[in-house]
Design a protein around this motif. Structure first.
Motif: not given
Length: 145
Positions: A14-19, A85-98
């Motif tokens: 999901t994160a990959t597709l969204m990015l 958060t996504a590696s190499g990205r600012p913390a507010d770009v992608v957040r994943v809550y498990r």
């Protein structure tokens, strides 16, 4: 174990597709507004977000007190967890809550910075969201609380 691996795999996909989605470009004013909202949330010392989805209706409220997923029919409480958060990205770009519920079912909430419309109003949100629980995938929008 299969459920845990499946949830982690789905979150990664999901994160990959969204990015890779190029349709989430912001205008300068929306971008600065989004940065201001994140800055406000970070300055308060707590991260508070509201996520909403339509067709079907659902919401997630995130605060340091906990994370609450709700629908018109039900409500599920999760303890607060810090987002990955996504590696190499600012913390507010992608957040994943498990999220691990009391029934040991893991749900995943992915919030991505980018303009979003709920499809039912003219409201523009600074984030899009995907909630995954088992085989259920819900899409929605998010904003700072």
């Amino acid at each position: 174990m299969k459920t845990k691996i499946s949830s982690i795999f789905l979150a990664g996909v999901t994160a990959t597709l969204m990015l890779s989605n190029p349709s989430s470009a912001n205008t300068a004013s929306q971008s600065s507004n989004s940065n201001f909202l994140i800055s406000q949330a970070n300055n308060r010392g707590s991260e508070e977000l509201i996520v909403n989805g339509t067709e079907p209706f659902w919401s997630v409220t995130i605060s340091r007190k906990g994370i609450v997923y709700s629908t018109p029919e039900s409500r599920q409480n999760f303890p607060y967890v810090a987002p990955v958060t996504a590696s190499g990205r600012p913390a507010d770009v992608v957040r994943v809550y498990r999220l691990r519920g009391s029934n040991n079912i893991t749900s995943t909430l992915v919030i991505r910075k980018g303009s979003c419309s709920d499809g039912m109003s003219d409201t523009k949100y600074p984030y899009s969201a995907v909630y995954i629980s088992g085989n259920k995938v819900l899409e929605g929008c998010a904003r700072a609380k």
